[in-house]
Design a protein around this motif. Structure first.
Motif, mmCIF file in Angstrom:
data_model
loop_
_atom_site.group_PDB
_atom_site.id
_atom_site.type_symbol
_atom_site.label_atom_id
_atom_site.label_comp_id
_atom_site.label_asym_id
_atom_site.label_seq_id
_atom_site.Cartn_x
_atom_site.Cartn_y
_atom_site.Cartn_z
ATOM 1 N N ILE A 84 0.836 -1.203 0.000
ATOM 2 C CA ILE A 84 0.000 0.000 0.000
ATOM 3 C C ILE A 84 0.869 1.250 0.000
ATOM 4 O O ILE A 84 0.604 2.209 -0.727
ATOM 5 N N PHE A 85 1.895 1.252 0.854
ATOM 6 C CA PHE A 85 2.828 2.371 0.956
ATOM 7 C C PHE A 85 4.245 1.862 0.710
ATOM 8 O O PHE A 85 4.485 0.649 0.679
ATOM 9 N N THR A 86 5.179 2.785 0.550
ATOM 10 C CA THR A 86 6.599 2.445 0.518
ATOM 11 C C THR A 86 7.252 3.104 1.718
ATOM 12 O O THR A 86 7.372 4.335 1.776
ATOM 13 N N ILE A 87 7.624 2.296 2.701
ATOM 14 C CA ILE A 87 8.158 2.800 3.964
ATOM 15 C C ILE A 87 9.680 2.676 3.933
ATOM 16 O O ILE A 87 10.220 1.579 3.754
ATOM 17 N N GLY A 88 10.378 3.783 4.106
ATOM 18 C CA GLY A 88 11.829 3.801 4.017
ATOM 19 C C GLY A 88 12.531 3.301 5.264
ATOM 20 O O GLY A 88 11.907 3.027 6.294
ATOM 21 N N PHE A 89 13.857 3.216 5.180
ATOM 22 C CA PHE A 89 14.695 2.755 6.279
ATOM 23 C C PHE A 89 15.081 3.965 7.150
ATOM 24 O O PHE A 89 16.237 4.372 7.198
ATOM 25 N N GLU A 90 14.096 4.543 7.822
ATOM 26 C CA GLU A 90 14.328 5.697 8.687
ATOM 27 C C GLU A 90 14.246 5.262 10.148
ATOM 28 O O GLU A 90 13.657 4.232 10.466
ATOM 29 N N TRP A 91 14.808 6.054 11.062
ATOM 30 C CA TRP A 91 14.824 5.672 12.473
ATOM 31 C C TRP A 91 13.409 5.517 13.023
ATOM 32 O O TRP A 91 13.124 4.594 13.797
ATOM 33 N N TRP A 92 12.496 6.412 12.583
ATOM 34 C CA TRP A 92 11.137 6.355 13.129
ATOM 35 C C TRP A 92 10.350 5.176 12.566
ATOM 36 O O TRP A 92 9.453 4.634 13.234
ATOM 37 N N THR A 93 10.709 4.733 11.345
ATOM 38 C CA THR A 93 10.020 3.559 10.805
ATOM 39 C C THR A 93 10.464 2.290 11.521
ATOM 40 O O THR A 93 9.675 1.362 11.700
ATOM 41 N N TRP A 94 11.735 2.266 11.961
ATOM 42 C CA TRP A 94 12.204 1.131 12.764
ATOM 43 C C TRP A 94 11.484 1.094 14.110
ATOM 44 O O TRP A 94 11.138 0.016 14.609
ATOM 45 N N MET A 95 11.246 2.262 14.707
ATOM 46 C CA MET A 95 10.521 2.326 15.967
ATOM 47 C C MET A 95 9.077 1.856 15.793
ATOM 48 O O MET A 95 8.534 1.114 16.628
ATOM 49 N N LEU A 96 8.446 2.286 14.711
ATOM 50 C CA LEU A 96 7.083 1.853 14.420
ATOM 51 C C LEU A 96 7.035 0.348 14.193
ATOM 52 O O LEU A 96 6.143 -0.354 14.699
ATOM 53 N N LEU A 97 8.001 -0.159 13.449
ATOM 54 C CA LEU A 97 8.058 -1.585 13.157
ATOM 55 C C LEU A 97 8.294 -2.397 14.428
ATOM 56 O O LEU A 97 7.786 -3.518 14.554
ATOM 57 N N LEU A 98 9.067 -1.847 15.367
ATOM 58 C CA LEU A 98 9.315 -2.532 16.634
ATOM 59 C C LEU A 98 8.007 -2.927 17.305
ATOM 60 O O LEU A 98 7.840 -4.061 17.771
ATOM 61 N N PHE A 99 7.054 -2.013 17.319
ATOM 62 C CA PHE A 99 5.766 -2.283 17.970
ATOM 63 C C PHE A 99 4.854 -3.145 17.097
ATOM 64 O O PHE A 99 4.212 -4.083 17.594
ATOM 65 N N LEU A 100 4.796 -2.834 15.795
ATOM 66 C CA LEU A 100 3.900 -3.572 14.919
ATOM 67 C C LEU A 100 4.353 -5.026 14.739
ATOM 68 O O LEU A 100 3.529 -5.946 14.702
ATOM 69 N N GLU A 101 5.664 -5.239 14.636
ATOM 70 C CA GLU A 101 6.165 -6.612 14.513
ATOM 71 C C GLU A 101 5.887 -7.390 15.785
ATOM 72 O O GLU A 101 5.543 -8.579 15.738
ATOM 73 N N ASP A 102 6.010 -6.715 16.930
ATOM 74 C CA ASP A 102 5.753 -7.390 18.197
ATOM 75 C C ASP A 102 4.274 -7.739 18.345
ATOM 76 O O ASP A 102 3.936 -8.773 18.923
ATOM 77 N N LEU A 103 3.413 -6.892 17.817
ATOM 78 C CA LEU A 103 1.982 -7.196 17.825
ATOM 79 C C LEU A 103 1.686 -8.406 16.944
ATOM 80 O O LEU A 103 0.888 -9.277 17.312
ATOM 81 N N ALA A 104 2.347 -8.473 15.785
ATOM 82 C CA ALA A 104 2.194 -9.639 14.913
ATOM 83 C C ALA A 104 2.685 -10.898 15.624
ATOM 84 O O ALA A 104 2.060 -11.964 15.535
ATOM 85 N N TYR A 105 3.821 -10.767 16.339
ATOM 86 C CA TYR A 105 4.346 -11.913 17.081
ATOM 87 C C TYR A 105 3.361 -12.367 18.157
ATOM 88 O O TYR A 105 3.154 -13.573 18.351
ATOM 89 N N TYR A 106 2.754 -11.421 18.857
ATOM 90 C CA TYR A 106 1.784 -11.758 19.905
ATOM 91 C C TYR A 106 0.677 -12.641 19.346
ATOM 92 O O TYR A 106 0.337 -13.683 19.935
ATOM 93 N N TRP A 107 0.093 -12.250 18.200
ATOM 94 C CA TRP A 107 -1.019 -13.025 17.655
ATOM 95 C C TRP A 107 -0.546 -14.354 17.085
ATOM 96 O O TRP A 107 -1.239 -15.375 17.201
ATOM 97 N N ASN A 108 0.649 -14.389 16.514
ATOM 98 C CA ASN A 108 1.220 -15.658 16.085
ATOM 99 C C ASN A 108 1.376 -16.597 17.277
ATOM 100 O O ASN A 108 0.988 -17.770 17.225
ATOM 101 N N HIS A 109 1.921 -16.072 18.359
ATOM 102 C CA HIS A 109 2.188 -16.878 19.545
ATOM 103 C C HIS A 109 0.889 -17.320 20.214
ATOM 104 O O HIS A 109 0.762 -18.466 20.666
ATOM 105 N N ARG A 110 -0.065 -16.415 20.263
ATOM 106 C CA ARG A 110 -1.353 -16.758 20.886
ATOM 107 C C ARG A 110 -2.078 -17.837 20.086
ATOM 108 O O ARG A 110 -2.592 -18.812 20.666
ATOM 109 N N ILE A 111 -2.130 -17.684 18.764
ATOM 110 C CA ILE A 111 -2.780 -18.688 17.922
ATOM 111 C C ILE A 111 -2.061 -20.025 18.014
ATOM 112 O O ILE A 111 -2.681 -21.092 17.913
ATOM 113 N N ALA A 112 -0.745 -19.987 18.222
ATOM 114 C CA ALA A 112 0.013 -21.230 18.378
ATOM 115 C C ALA A 112 -0.454 -22.033 19.581
ATOM 116 O O ALA A 112 -0.227 -23.244 19.649
ATOM 117 N N HIS A 113 -1.095 -21.376 20.530
ATOM 118 C CA HIS A 113 -1.642 -22.068 21.705
ATOM 119 C C HIS A 113 -3.135 -22.365 21.554
ATOM 120 O O HIS A 113 -3.693 -23.109 22.362
#
Length: 296
Positions: free
Chosen positions: A74-103
């Motif tokens: 949808i968008f093109t997100i660059g390799f900027e410091w703030w995009t890494w910070m955003l990804l830190l939270f969004l990736e962790d949210l994805a991990y949470y649901w992956n881990h929860r569904i695994a149970h």
């Protein structure tokens, strides 16, 4: 967009894993005055090495799927410091649901059960990783690619999350400062996750941030001493059996049960412990029984 060269953090961390496992083993014996289960640790290390070997194949599959889907971002997100910070939270949210569904779904539990199969809890347990999950669990991270995060960024953040979770697999650390315990996943929170005590089952699915469990109602504080392992333990140190035993059990239940086709499919979708005839016990059933007992 220029794509920077990013290192494979897991491979670089292997010497650190080895050194810290040895140090923890020494401290366990010297300080806690407990025996260190060498056979169990050896199985965990073998599972970890197997995971590294298999990941040489699965990383190619995952990267290929990510790169293909990235064409439709949808968008093109660059390799900027703030995009890494955003990804830190969004990736962790994805991990949470992956881990929860695994149970909550046996198909995903079949690969994740490996990580819970040890009846010990130490740094070597963190190395007890699946040999099969990499082939299909990456689907939980696909929304990040569709949003517009570059596949290299997502893979890097997945590695950072995995590295963070290494240090929380220990009993040598009791509690972190209160503010840290409130925001981040810690050894105390993750001990709960690995425990078979009824009140602890399927709780604390966090990767880096425990805030997701607090938000979605799966948080449980550590109160009584955790008992580690599975509700029904895998009584073997054979890494091949550990890696595939639940897959065999799942297919056996699905194809040998005398029931309808749709009930057979449910053996892949429903939580571990589900039976088509209602005789199985789910984690919620065990938790409910525990709550009734303490309320007597």
């Amino acid at each position: 967009m220029e794509i920077p060269e990013l290192p494979n953090l897991i491979h670089y961390a292997i010497p650190f894993f080895v050194i810290t496992v040895i140090i923890e083993a020494i401290l366990t014996v010297k300080i806690k005055m407990e025996d260190y289960e060498i056979k169990d640790a050896r199985t965990s290390i073998a599972m970890g090495l197997g995971n590294v070997f298999v990941s040489l194949l699965t990383k190619g599959i995952i990267l290929g799927a990510f790169l293909f889907l990235y064409k439709f971002r949808i968008f093109t997100i660059g390799f900027e410091w703030w995009t890494w910070m955003l990804l830190l939270f969004l990736e962790d949210l994805a991990y949470y649901w992956n881990h929860r569904i695994a149970h909550e779904s046996r198909l995903f539990w079949a690969s994740h059960v490996v990580h819970h199969s040890s009846q010990k809890y130490n740094l070597s347990t963190a190395l007890r990783q699946t040999w099969t999950g990499g082939f299909y669990t990456f689907i939980f991270w696909l929304p990040l690619i569709i949003i517009g995060f570059h596949p290299v960024m997502v893979l890097m953040q997945m590695s950072i999350s995995l590295l963070y979770q290494y240090w929380i697999h220990t009993e040598l650390i009791d509690k972190m400062p209160r503010w840290f315990e409130y925001i981040f996943n810690t050894p105390s929170h993750h001990r709960v996750h690995h425990a078979t005590n009824p009140q602890y089952l399927d709780r604390n699915h966090a990767g880096i941030f425990i805030i997701w469990d607090r938000m979605f109602g799966t948080f449980e504080p550590e109160v009584e001493k955790p008992v580690y392992g599975l509700v029904t333990n895998i009584e073997t140190y054979n890494p091949v059996k550990v890696a595939f035993i639940e897959w065999g059990n799942m297919f056996k239940d699905a194809f040998t049960s005398k029931t309808s086709f749709f009930n057979r499919l449910k053996y892949f979708i429903k939580p571990p412990g589900w039976k088509h005839d209602g005789t199985g016990k789910l984690s919620n059933d065990l938790r409910r029984e525990w709550e009734e007992k303490i309320n007597l």
